[in-house]
Design an enzyme around this catalytic site. Structure first.
Site: not given
Length: 1351
Positions: A24, A51, A92, A94
């Site tokens: 990531k 992340h 990601s 989030g």
């Protein structure tokens, strides 16, 4: 203070990523505290599970330096430092998707700077690290996904609604999907890797769904690999194999989900296999949707095919409450059929997220923006449906009065629930529009399974009906009342179209006035099993009527249906109607039948299969005029727009938009409601020839995506063969795409995606000047230059077959290989682990060769077959009317070096033939290379290697009994061969049962003639003796007319393959002669031979090897997944490896090694076993090993084990960094029974980029070691110490878990405080790109200067 912070900012590197692997990354904007300009930085580490872990650590460090951080998004990076190659892709959950173009520019500028230090452990990572260690000890790593469900304790109604409410999105786990598939990088997906994601089997019989791990043992009978990982380590759901009664059903049901958007798509991959697929009434897999008291079928499997995994796409429609979906597998016959399912994805199902709306758009109260022409259109774009009721606010630019936006009052909608609503069915057409519900079942099997208005089976819609569906064709008209377009408001018609089951049906929309009839829109092709939005604008002052013309083709199944016809307030109903013209587009008269194609001159009729076959059959060439080859000057040239989303393909004049003038096929805003790529397709094409290619000019625009796919209408599949990403400009480029030989029917599809708010306010992506080159299958190929090729400039006359998603490529190496010709040039290769590889074989076919005079020729080629788990390379020959013949084959790793091979081609007289190189994907880690193919007259001579997989290799049988070539499927002989370790492998068998003479039965094998070899040669072989007594093999050399005995090899009986060898030294042409005296002649006795090999150099002692020319008697144990490889010190590899071997001490020397990076997580092992060795009271084993992990925190381990029928025991091991250079080790080994020495390498808990290597193994039987260490397990834990250490570790871990549990409470509170930054929903707008359709960016890093490299 600002100056200090500015200095600190200048010291922050732009890029900091791990040296190798897939991990990531986040893009972070860093600014000085107070004021000043900032910059973007890229950070990516393999240790990060989320992340947020990366961002938290970086932000904490930079904030201490007076800097502020803001995360701009995330994604993934695949980094191959040795190849100077990076792939940037994904996003990601989030933080959202990072702007990959910015990240790639940073990476280019940095030269791919990497880090070698271990990361700082944050509190959250400490706790998760402890949890992961528990998971690793218990089983599959990815099962950790299932452990975290709704950790922030969000309210129950917020779970499983396709929106992340928790900071880590754990409220969207176990919902029939997980928050994210880690291997795929897609959100709201279940890949079944370690968790069933909440799916439950609800079957009522023994025919059920269950999780399955893929296995190569199912090759030919089931999926040998899953779809997620594409290997036999992946998992999927499959039905059981129990025999059940016909009509038995296995059902797999999801948990309750909440609220699906109108754009929601369910995508999954399925696989059908078994004998029952070929019956007339095949088994079926269906996907059903249940909500309230309604259950509807969303999708049903088409006829089966041989393709490994096929994609299904289904649409839920808007669902305001809870719902479930169910996969049902039905067996229609007793035959065993297995259904498999993998990678279930829910795409664009969540509510829109909050965003800034444009002036002309309506802002939804719960997030999202709706264009003014999409208000009151029958699709709920706002989550509460406010866009389909009274609209609370209007754009300032709107000129309509508020009453126009009261949908029911101002818009004229016809849902057909209570009649035709003023629409009229014209009586003078051959077919009629009729009203139906899905409950009636009177339409085609491809007809609608629900209406659009109510999204249920009871709802009513209008469809074209035929008295004989699938046989008769014709037209049906549905006509509006007289209308006039208002001067004050736009007049448009919105309708929902169901066009499915056939690409030949279509819907035409006409505007007819008293003086003319105008075709304003036409849709054709198979759009899919759903209702798709269409919108047509009408202008002018005259009264007009709208004609909906449904056209059904002859002998085609499928449906044409419409629902929810909605006229905008600007369409004013008139008291008078327009007189209907009987037919605005009458069919031309010609002598052809409805099934035939009429040439444009009206004088010639063609069978439909001769149209678009790349050969002009009509005298005027009209049969090839609209097949996709076009300049677009006179129209689309046969390309049909099949788009169902917010973009569509149209022919436009580029001079008004781009710097380069001309007509081209471009993207523009489309009327559909889905979030999909724009799609345009050719008519059915084929067959095509081997050299067939498509050439075209194109521009992908600054940030667009353009792809070309091949769709197989008979299989219902589509695969990309080429794509291009925007390069920041709108300049035009030219491309040639090889299509190869393909059977009819297939179609080409252009796929496009671009930001509607791009530069200039319009899309820039486009295509022009499309041409087919050398596509006629009946035309002789140009430049027939034979089979010889070194691939330095092109493919010569070799062509990859394009039937599967696994094919040969030409390049300078898939990462770390070099070619054979120059060491830096081009060669051909296949990589079974490449992204998207999803097939069983990759085939390379020669052009047809003319065998005018017959006779034999010798084909020579160089090949590589290396990797810890690589499959098979075959050489085949085929000619018309005959089955393919296998001439040569190799399976498994042959070392990371080039080998030369030969095969004799017996050319058929008077017939053409082709040569085929076939790489089988029965192994998933490694690569296959091919280079320097050449042909010389005559036969190739006696092969130096023989595995008996293709023939007897010229061995001549004599003596009292005959040798027979066979495999284990006959039930007599060894249950597996030695070459492949499978029952399908071949060997030579000598039956020694019966009444044997006292000396035992004898049989002779005589090789073909070998050329003079002045140096010593070693003849090696593997044997399997089933007998109660030892046997013998007498070896002779026949040279210059004389035969002399060399040695007698004692044969050891037992239920395993044993290794034998003898040395040969000759001066003239010679033959090897083997005379067997095997066993006792008992009722079940036999002798088998396999893998004969003549190699340079003297033979090694049993158990010993310097690995310079071969692996001697060392092999991967049968059934093991990973193997060791052999390589030169100079050969580059993915991970750092010894530059020199131990034997010669230079780069030309060889050793065996394991690349730890490929072993993966979870302490996977690679094993290398010696030949079986006799029991010993004390023998000496010496070897040299290399484990230089300096700068790495790896716990990779090398073990030496002794394996026998009684089990295995470890006699020595070393873990972690062992120092610089080669290390020596001496061990005293003993065993009461026959045994094997096993070298075992393991990655430890976390893989990293390093290599374990071994060289110069020396085994001396029955001699004690004078230099053994007192403790052979020095540096590792012995068994008794291990138990004590385990107890201590358990106590320590318990304490750490208690401390970590307390820390996590505070950490969660911190996370919840920033939940606003971690709660993105799926964005239903096409302003941007999703991770599936805009897959990745590729960066080739220039060579890094020596001063910037890190250790």
């Amino acid at each position: 203070m600002a100056g200090v912070a500015g200095d600190a900012l200048s010291r922050v590197p732009d890029v900091d990523i791990d040296p190798d692997g897939v991990f990531k990354y986040v893009l972070i904007h860093v600014t000085p505290e107070g004021a000043g300009r900032g910059k973007d930085v890229v950070r990516g580490y393999a240790w990060a599970e989320y992340h947020a872990d990366i961002y938290d650590q970086v932000a904490e460090e930079l904030e201490k330096q007076g800097l502020r951080c803001r995360c701009l998004g995330g994604g993934r990076i695949s980094h191959q430092s040795a190849a100077k190659k990076l792939h940037v892709y994904g996003y990601s959950v989030g933080f959202g998707r990072a702007k990959h173009s910015t990240s790639t520019e940073k990476l280019k500028a940095s030269g791919g700077r990497v880090v070698s230090r271990p990361p700082k452990m944050s509190r959250s990572r400490l706790l998760r690290g402890l949890m992961l260690l528990e998971v690793l000890a218990a089983g599959h790593l990815l099962s950790v996904q299932a452990a975290f469900v709704n950790r922030c304790k969000s309210i129950h109604t917020s779970q499983c609604d396709f929106v992340c409410d928790c900071w880590d999105c754990s409220d969207e786990n176990q919902c029939g999907y997980q928050k994210e598939s880690v291997p795929l990088g897609t959100p709201f997906t279940c890949d079944f890797e370690g968790t069933a994601c909440g799916w439950a089997d609800v079957s009522t019989t023994a025919f059920q769904w269950a999780p399955v791990q893929a296995s190569l043992s199912t090759w030919g009978s089931g999926p040998p690999f899953d779809h997620t990982l594409g290997t036999d380590q992946g998992r999927y759901m499959a039905t059981t194999h129990q025999k059940v009664k016909p009509s038995a059903m296995a059902q797999l049901r999801s948990p309750l989900m909440r609220e699906a958007a109108a754009t929601c798509e369910i995508r999954a991959f399925y696989h059908l296999s078994g004998s029952g697929l070929n019956v007339t009434d095949p088994d079926a897999l269906t996907l059903e949707l249940s909500y309230g008291n309604t259950t509807i079928t969303l999708w049903q499997s088409p006829p089966s095919s041989s393709r490994p995994w096929r994609e299904l796409v289904a649409y839920t429609g808007r669902i305001p409450g809870t719902f479930q979906v169910t996969f049902s597998a039905t067996r229609a016959h007793p035959q065993r059929v297995q259904f498999a399912l993998d990678d279930v994805e829910f795409r664009n199902c969540g509510r829109p997220c909050s965003q800034a709306c444009r002036t002309e758009e309506h802002r939804c109260q719960r997030g999202g923006c709706v264009a003014s022409d999409r208000l009151c259109d029958g699709t709920e774009d706002c989550w509460d449906g406010e866009d389909e009721g009274p609209v609370p606010s209007l754009p300032a630019s709107a000129s309509l009065s508020l009453s126009f936006f009261l949908c029911k009052a101002s818009f004229s909608a016809c849902p057909f629930e209570s009649g035709w609503c003023g629409w009229e069915v014209a009586p003078h057409q051959s077919l009629n529009w009729t009203m139906h519900s899905s409950l009636e079942g009177s339409l085609s099997p491809d007809g609608p399974t629900r209406d659009h208005t109510t999204n249920s089976r009871t709802g009513i819609f209008a469809a074209v009906s035929s008295p004989q569906p699938g046989l008769l064709g014709g037209k049906a008209w549905l006509v509006s009342r007289g209308l006039r377009a208002s001067k004050d408001a736009p007049c448009h018609l919105v309708l929902y179209l169901h066009l499915h089951g056939s690409g030949a049906h279509r819907l035409n929309i006409y505007s007819q006035t008293e003086g003319s009839t105008e075709l304003v829109r036409s849709r054709s092709g198979d759009l899919g099993n759903y209702w798709f939005r269409e919108k047509v604008d009408f202008h002018g002052a005259e009264t007009f009527r709208i004609i909906l013309e449904g056209v059904v083709a002859v002998r085609h199944e499928g449906s044409v249906a419409v629902d929810d016809l909605i006229l905008s307030p600007g369409c004013l109903v008139q008291s008078s109607n327009v007189s209907l013209v009987p037919d605005p587009d009458p069919e031309p008269t010609n002598p052809c039948s409805q099934e035939e194609f009429a040439c444009q001159d009206g004088k010639q009729c063609l069978a439909s299969e001769l149209v678009c076959n790349f050969k002009a059959e009509c005298a005027d060439g009209s049969d090839e005029a609209d097949c996709g080859a076009t300049s677009f000057a006179t129209g689309p040239g046969g390309w049909t727009d099949l788009s169902v989303g917010r973009l569509q393909w149209t022919v436009q004049n580029a001079s008004s938009r781009l710097s380069s003038a001309g007509i081209s096929l471009h993207l523009q805003e489309g009327p559909g409601q889905m979030m999909s790529l724009a799609r345009a397709a050719t008519p059915v094409l084929g067959p095509s020839g081997l050299a067939c290619a498509l050439e075209m000019g194109f521009t992908a625009g600054p940030q667009g995506l353009l792809a070309l796919a091949v769709a197989d209408e008979s299989l219902g599949t589509s695969r990309w063969v080429w794509y291009a990403l925007g390069n920041g400009t709108s300049g035009w480029e030219h491309v040639r795409i090889h299509l190869g030989a393909r059977a009819r029917p297939f179609q080409l599809e252009l796929l496009g995606l671009e930001d509607l708010d791009g530069p200039g306010g319009f899309p820039l992506l486009g295509v022009r000047h499309v041409a087919f080159v050398d596509c006629d299958a009946g035309t002789a190929l140009p430049k027939l230059s034979g089979l010889s090729c070194n691939f330095e400039t092109d493919w010569c006359t070799w062509f990859p077959e394009r039937d599967d998603i696994f094919e040969w490529e030409r390049g300078q190496g898939p990462g770390w290989e070099s070619d054979h010709t120059t060491g830096a040039g081009f060669f051909l290769f296949v990589d079974p682990s490449a992204p998207g590889a999803d097939g069983l074989s990759a085939r390379l076919v020669s052009s047809p060769q003319v065998a005018s005079g017959g006779g034999d020729v010798c084909l020579s080629f160089w090949y590589r077959l290396d990797g810890p788990q690589i499959g098979t390379l075959n050489l085949l020959m085929k000619s018309a009317g005959e089955p393919e013949r296998v001439l040569w084959t190799r399976t498994g790793s042959q070392g990371a070096i080039w080998h030369r091979a030969f095969a004799t081609l017996s050319r058929p007289v008077g017939r053409d033939f082709q040569v085929v190189f076939e790489a089988l994907r029965n192994g998933f880690l490694g690569s296959v290379g091919l280079d320097d193919i050449s042909v010389v007259p005559g036969t190739c001579g006696t092969p130096a290697e023989c595995s008996f997989e293709t023939d007897e290799c010229g061995l001549l049988a004599g003596g009292t009994q005959d040798w027979v070539r066979q495999n284990a499927t006959g039930g007599w002989g060894p249950r597996i061969d030695h070459t492949s370790g499978t029952p399908q492998g071949h060997y030579l068998l000598l039956n020694t049962s019966g009444n044997a003479p006292p000396t035992g039965p004898k049989a002779t094998l005589r090789s073909g003639a070998f050329p003079p070899w002045p140096r010593t040669r070693c003849v090696t072989f593997w044997y399997y003796l089933m007998s109660s007594r030892p046997g013998s093999l007498h070896t002779y050399v026949h040279e210059g007319g004389q035969q002399k005995e060399l040695a007698t090899v004692n044969l050891v009986p037992g239920e395993s393959w044993h290794y034998g060898a003898f040395s040969v030294q000759v001066q003239r042409e010679w033959q090897a002669v083997l005379v067997a005296a095997a066993g006792d002649g008992g009722p079940a006795s036999y002798l088998a031979l396999d893998d004969l090999h003549v190699q340079e150099g003297a033979c090694s002692e049993p158990g010993s090897c310097d690995f310079e020319r071969s692996l001697c008697g060392w092999r991967k144990p049968p059934g093991d997944w990973y193997s060791w490889d052999q390589k030169e010190g100079a050969t580059p590899s993915q991970s750092p490896s010894p530059k020199k071997d131990h034997t010669l001490g230079d780069e030309a020397g060889h050793y065996v090694y394991v690349d730890i990076a490929v072993l993966g997580l979870g302490r996977n092992t690679a094993r290398l076993a010696s030949e079986p060795l006799p029991s010993t009271a004390g023998s000496c084993l010496r070897f040299h090993y290399h484990m230089d992990f300096l700068g790495q925190s790896s716990r990779a381990e090398l073990r030496v084990k002794l394996s026998s029928l009684q089990g295995e025991r470890t006699v020595w091991s070393a873990a972690g960094h062992q120092g610089r250079g080669w290390k020596s080790q001496t061990l005293l080994v003993s065993s009461l029974t026959e045994f094997q020495i096993v070298l075992e390498a393991t990655s430890g808990a976390w893989p990293s980029s390093e290599t374990i290597a071994v060289d110069d193994i020396s085994y001396t039987a029955e001699l004690g070691c004078t230099d053994t260490e007192k403790n052979q397990e020095a540096g590792t834990s012995s068994s008794n110490k291990g138990s004590e250490a385990g107890l201590v570790a358990g106590v320590v871990c318990s304490v750490l878990l208690v401390v970590a549990a307390a820390l996590i409470v505070g950490f969660c509170l911190k996370k919840r405080s920033v939940v606003g930054e971690r709660m993105p929903a799926e964005h239903p707008s096409v302003e941007g790109f999703d991770n599936v359709t805009f897959r990745d960016d590729v960066v080739i890093i220039d060579p890094i200067p020596a001063s910037r490299e890190t250790d």
